[in-house]
Design an enzyme around this catalytic site. Structure first.
Site, short mmCIF file in Angstrom:
data_model
loop_
_atom_site.label_atom_id
_atom_site.label_comp_id
_atom_site.label_asym_id
_atom_site.label_seq_id
_atom_site.Cartn_x
_atom_site.Cartn_y
_atom_site.Cartn_z
N GLY A 67 0.06 13.70 -3.89
CA GLY A 67 -1.39 13.60 -4.00
C GLY A 67 -1.73 12.32 -4.74
N LYS A 98 1.96 1.93 -5.10
CA LYS A 98 2.56 1.31 -6.31
C LYS A 98 1.67 1.50 -7.52
CE LYS A 98 2.53 -2.64 -4.21
NZ LYS A 98 2.14 -2.19 -2.86
N ASN A 110 -5.12 -10.40 -3.65
CA ASN A 110 -4.89 -9.83 -2.31
C ASN A 110 -4.43 -8.38 -2.45
OD1 ASN A 110 -2.52 -10.79 -3.49
ND2 ASN A 110 -1.58 -11.49 -1.59
N GLN A 132 2.12 -6.16 -3.05
CA GLN A 132 2.56 -6.23 -1.65
C GLN A 132 3.86 -5.42 -1.48
OE1 GLN A 132 1.55 -9.67 -3.07
NE2 GLN A 132 -0.40 -8.74 -2.62
N THR A 139 -8.65 -3.77 -0.52
CA THR A 139 -9.16 -5.12 -0.74
C THR A 139 -10.11 -5.56 0.37
OG1 THR A 139 -7.15 -5.68 -1.94
CG2 THR A 139 -8.42 -7.53 -1.11
N GLY A 184 -4.39 -4.49 -3.76
CA GLY A 184 -5.39 -3.46 -4.05
C GLY A 184 -4.64 -2.23 -4.48
N HIS A 185 -4.62 -1.96 -5.77
CA HIS A 185 -3.84 -0.84 -6.31
C HIS A 185 -4.80 0.24 -6.82
CE1 HIS A 185 -0.14 -3.64 -7.12
NE2 HIS A 185 -0.53 -3.63 -5.87
N ASP A 230 2.39 14.63 1.17
CA ASP A 230 1.37 15.61 1.53
C ASP A 230 0.63 15.24 2.82
OD1 ASP A 230 0.53 13.53 -0.40
OD2 ASP A 230 -1.48 14.26 0.07
N GLY A 233 -10.96 -3.39 3.24
CA GLY A 233 -11.58 -2.28 3.96
C GLY A 233 -11.07 -2.11 5.39
N ARG A 234 -10.13 -2.99 5.79
CA ARG A 234 -9.62 -2.90 7.16
C ARG A 234 -8.81 -1.61 7.36
NH1 ARG A 234 -6.38 -8.48 7.79
NH2 ARG A 234 -5.93 -8.03 5.61
N ARG A 246 -5.71 0.45 8.29
CA ARG A 246 -4.29 0.09 8.28
C ARG A 246 -3.61 0.62 9.54
NH1 ARG A 246 -3.76 2.37 2.16
NH2 ARG A 246 -4.66 0.58 1.08
N ASP A 293 0.81 -1.22 0.00
CA ASP A 293 0.00 0.00 0.00
C ASP A 293 0.84 1.28 0.00
OD1 ASP A 293 -2.20 -1.70 0.14
OD2 ASP A 293 -2.19 -1.67 2.33
P1 GDP Z 1 -0.68 0.19 -3.55
O1 GDP Z 1 -1.28 -1.07 -3.04
O2 GDP Z 1 0.77 0.28 -3.25
O3 GDP Z 1 -0.98 0.45 -4.99
O4 GDP Z 1 -1.37 1.37 -2.72
P2 GDP Z 1 -2.94 1.52 -2.38
O5 GDP Z 1 -3.66 1.94 -3.59
O6 GDP Z 1 -3.43 0.33 -1.64
O7 GDP Z 1 -2.89 2.68 -1.30
C1 GDP Z 1 -2.35 3.92 -1.58
C2 GDP Z 1 -3.44 4.98 -1.37
O8 GDP Z 1 -2.86 6.26 -1.35
C3 GDP Z 1 -4.44 5.04 -2.51
O9 GDP Z 1 -5.67 5.47 -2.00
C4 GDP Z 1 -3.86 6.07 -3.45
O10 GDP Z 1 -4.85 6.71 -4.26
C5 GDP Z 1 -3.28 7.05 -2.45
N1 GDP Z 1 -2.08 7.78 -2.89
C6 GDP Z 1 -1.05 7.37 -3.68
N2 GDP Z 1 -0.08 8.32 -3.72
C7 GDP Z 1 -0.50 9.33 -2.95
C8 GDP Z 1 0.05 10.59 -2.55
O11 GDP Z 1 1.18 10.95 -2.91
N3 GDP Z 1 -0.69 11.37 -1.71
C9 GDP Z 1 -1.91 10.99 -1.26
N4 GDP Z 1 -2.55 11.80 -0.44
N5 GDP Z 1 -2.47 9.83 -1.61
C10 GDP Z 1 -1.77 9.01 -2.42
P1 IMO Z 2 -0.85 -4.32 -2.15
O1 IMO Z 2 -0.37 -4.88 -3.46
C1 IMO Z 2 -1.02 -4.67 2.19
C2 IMO Z 2 -1.08 -8.73 3.83
C3 IMO Z 2 -2.33 -9.18 4.54
C4 IMO Z 2 -1.74 -10.11 5.57
C5 IMO Z 2 -0.60 -10.77 4.82
C6 IMO Z 2 -0.95 -12.14 4.25
O2 IMO Z 2 -2.13 -3.60 -2.23
O3 IMO Z 2 0.24 -3.53 -1.50
P2 IMO Z 2 -2.43 -12.91 2.18
O4 IMO Z 2 -3.89 -12.72 1.91
O5 IMO Z 2 -1.54 -12.36 1.14
O6 IMO Z 2 -2.08 -14.33 2.54
O7 IMO Z 2 -2.18 -12.07 3.55
O8 IMO Z 2 -0.27 -9.90 3.76
N1 IMO Z 2 -1.28 -8.23 2.45
C7 IMO Z 2 -1.21 -6.95 2.10
N2 IMO Z 2 -1.05 -5.84 2.86
N3 IMO Z 2 -1.10 -4.56 0.85
C8 IMO Z 2 -1.22 -5.67 0.08
O9 IMO Z 2 -1.18 -5.62 -1.26
C9 IMO Z 2 -1.33 -6.93 0.70
N4 IMO Z 2 -1.50 -8.19 0.26
C10 IMO Z 2 -1.45 -8.98 1.33
O10 IMO Z 2 -3.00 -8.09 5.13
O11 IMO Z 2 -1.17 -9.38 6.63
MG MG Z 3 -2.83 -1.71 -1.80
#
Ligand code: GDP
Ligand code: IMO
Ligand code: MG
Length: 445
Positions: free
Chosen positions: A430, A27, A49, A235, A311, A51-52, A344, A313-314, A316, A24
């Site tokens: 952002g 990426k 698993n 991940q 993915t 969530g991008h 930011d 809703g928990r 973080r 998270d």
């Molecule tokens: P990923 O799993 O690494 O792709 O990241 P996620 O999408 O799960 O979580 C990143 C969250 O931060 C998402 O809601 C993005 O829209 C948001 N985000 C990404 N870059 C930035 C940033 O530079 N600033 C802010 N405020 N939000 C960002």
């Molecule tokens: P992105 O790509 C954050 C975490 C789960 C759990 C552990 C094992 O969005 O960054 P799993 O279901 O993979 O066996 O769970 O890994 N986890 C993540 N945490 N971002 C993710 O993906 C994750 N994918 C799995 O919360 O702790």
């Molecule tokens: Mg994610």
């Protein structure tokens, strides 16, 4: 070489984005930003698993199993052999992408990618229950059980869908095997039969059969033909099955090395490796987290950062930036650049602590230890950085570029660069695609 890519000064054919923390990190956003210049975008591990999130104007894409390349029509989006694929849940995602103006026309799926079956999800739930207080806190998407079957040599691969006889024979052998395992684990009953599962899988073939191919050949041919390939990690390093906080990890190889096995490319084909680092730290699920904040302090950062899982809703867990983690990630992956995200979110803090070492039983440790017991005792040693205030117009700052950032923020960035000895080439301030400062158009030089 792609003309546009060349114009932007990009001269390395392959680039990877890897999460430098516990996932998270942003990426999805960074992949989307960089894949403007890519021909192929490749997922090489993990499954839904992940969530991008990608924000383009007023559209929000939440991708789980699909590579971020589907957001820009005209790209080839590749699901590599190291990925585990949930066909039951893929269609919803495809519908969302198409509704938002993305495209799956260029989707390719490796014939060697393993399939997540209904019983894998049930087993994920049963295993977590069985672990009791040792729960991992998985996403319950069946990821671990699918990788277990891959290693145990009883998995279904996408290519099996194309071979009727093989599929039926495998079903006859594997289904009773899994039913016995499920009984033993006290998992929710699986009522399917060989025939019903066969019918279901034939339905999957109708859905994606034409996308299935040898994606290693596709990727290597693309590289041979000077096309640009972007590898999208899921991940993060600290969730890697070997190098993460085992057993509180996912079941795949999330580091850059995972690209070779998970996409079928040799190490000498990897060029730039971008570590995606969030300006603070989050993690979802159980496991050690040395810089974790508690109570009100955590709640404030969680709210400011909107830190709720895409993915599951928990909420973080949140804490300060940990450069012991950063050093570990850099060493595991060989980052050539850092994309620093969510700066930011740290606006308006008086001071911002950054962890530079762990104090374990009175001894300072700079390298991330393997032992969970040791991590339990580790106390963060903080360097206190000055915060910044008065943030106003993100668009104007982006337009003016790096120099327009508050001096304290630039000092924060400089400190990270110096500590890790890697340039912060991308600064994200952002969620939108455009909220990005690119300090080095020759990123892949
Ligand atoms: P990923 O799993 O690494 O792709 O990241 P996620 O999408 O799960 O979580 C990143 C969250 O931060 C998402 O809601 C993005 O829209 C948001 N985000 C990404 N870059 C930035 C940033 O530079 N600033 C802010 N405020 N939000 C960002
Ligand atoms: P992105 O790509 C954050 C975490 C789960 C759990 C552990 C094992 O969005 O960054 P799993 O279901 O993979 O066996 O769970 O890994 N986890 C993540 N945490 N971002 C993710 O993906 C994750 N994918 C799995 O919360 O702790
Ligand atoms: Mg994610």
């Amino acid at each position: 070489m792609n003309k546009e890519w060349e114009r932007l000064g990009v001269i390395l054919p392959s680039l990877a984005i890897i999460g430098a923390q516990w996932g998270d990190e942003g990426k999805g956003k960074i992949t989307d930003y960089l894949d403007e210049k890519a021909d192929l975008i490749v997922r090489f591990q993990g499954g839904n698993n992940a969530g991008h999130t990608i924000v383009v104007g007023d559209k929000v894409f939440k991708l789980h199993g699909l590579p971020s390349g589907v957001v820009r029509p005209g790209k080839e989006a590749v699901i590599g052999n190291g990925v585990v694929l949930n066909m039951d849940e893929l269609q919803d995602e495809i519908d969302q992408v198409v509704k938002n103006g993305g495209s799956i026309e260029g989707l390719k799926i490796s014939d060697r990618a393993h399939l997540i079956m209904g019983y894998h999800k049930k087993l994920d739930g049963a295993e977590e229950k069985y672990r009791g207080k040792n729960i991992v806190g998985t996403t319950k998407k069946g990821i671990g059980p699918t990788y277990q079957d891959k290693i145990a040599r009883i998995g279904f691969r996408a290519g099996d869908l194309l071979e009727d006889d093989v599929l039926k024979e495998k079903l006859k052998f594997i289904l009773p095997y899994k039913k016995d395992t499920m009984d033993m684990m006290g998992a929710e009953k699986c009522n399917c039969t060989v025939d019903s599962l066969y019918e279901k899988m034939i339905g999957w073939r109708d859905q994606i059969g034409k996308c299935i191919c040898d994606t290693s050949v596709l990727i290597n041919d693309a590289l041979d033909n000077n096309k640009n390939v972007l590898f999208e990690g899921a991940q993060g390093v600290m969730l890697d099955i070997d190098h993460g906080t085992y057993p509180y990890v996912t079941s795949s190889a999330t580091c850059s090395g995972g690209i070779c096995t998970g996409a079928g490319v040799a190490p000498n084909r990897l060029n730039g490796i971008v570590g995606c680092l969030k300006a603070y730290t989050t993690r979802v699920g159980e496991g050690p987290f040395v810089t974790e904040l508690k109570g009100e302090e955590e709640a404030i950062l969680q709210k400011k950062g909107g830190e709720f899982g895409v993915t599951t809703g928990r909420g973080r867990r949140c804490g300060w930036l940990d450069l012991v983690v950063g050093e570990h990630a850099k060493r595991m992956c060989g980052f050539t650049s850092i994309a620093l995200t969510k700066l930011d979110v740290l606006n308006d803090y008086e001071n911002i602590p950054v962890c530079t070492a762990y104090d374990i039983n009175g001894k300072q440790e700079k390298h991330f230890p393997a032992s969970i017991a040791k991590l339990g005792k580790a106390k963060p040693v903080y360097r206190i950085m000055k915060g910044w205030k008065g943030w106003n117009d993100t668009d104007a700052i982006v337009k003016e570029g790096y120099d327009a950032l508050p001096s304290e923020m630039k000092e924060y960035i400089r400190f990270i660069e110096e500590y890790l000895n890697v340039p912060v080439d991308i600064v994200s301030i952002g969620a939108k695609r455009t909220d990005t400062i690119d300090r080095n158009m020759n990123l892949w030089n």
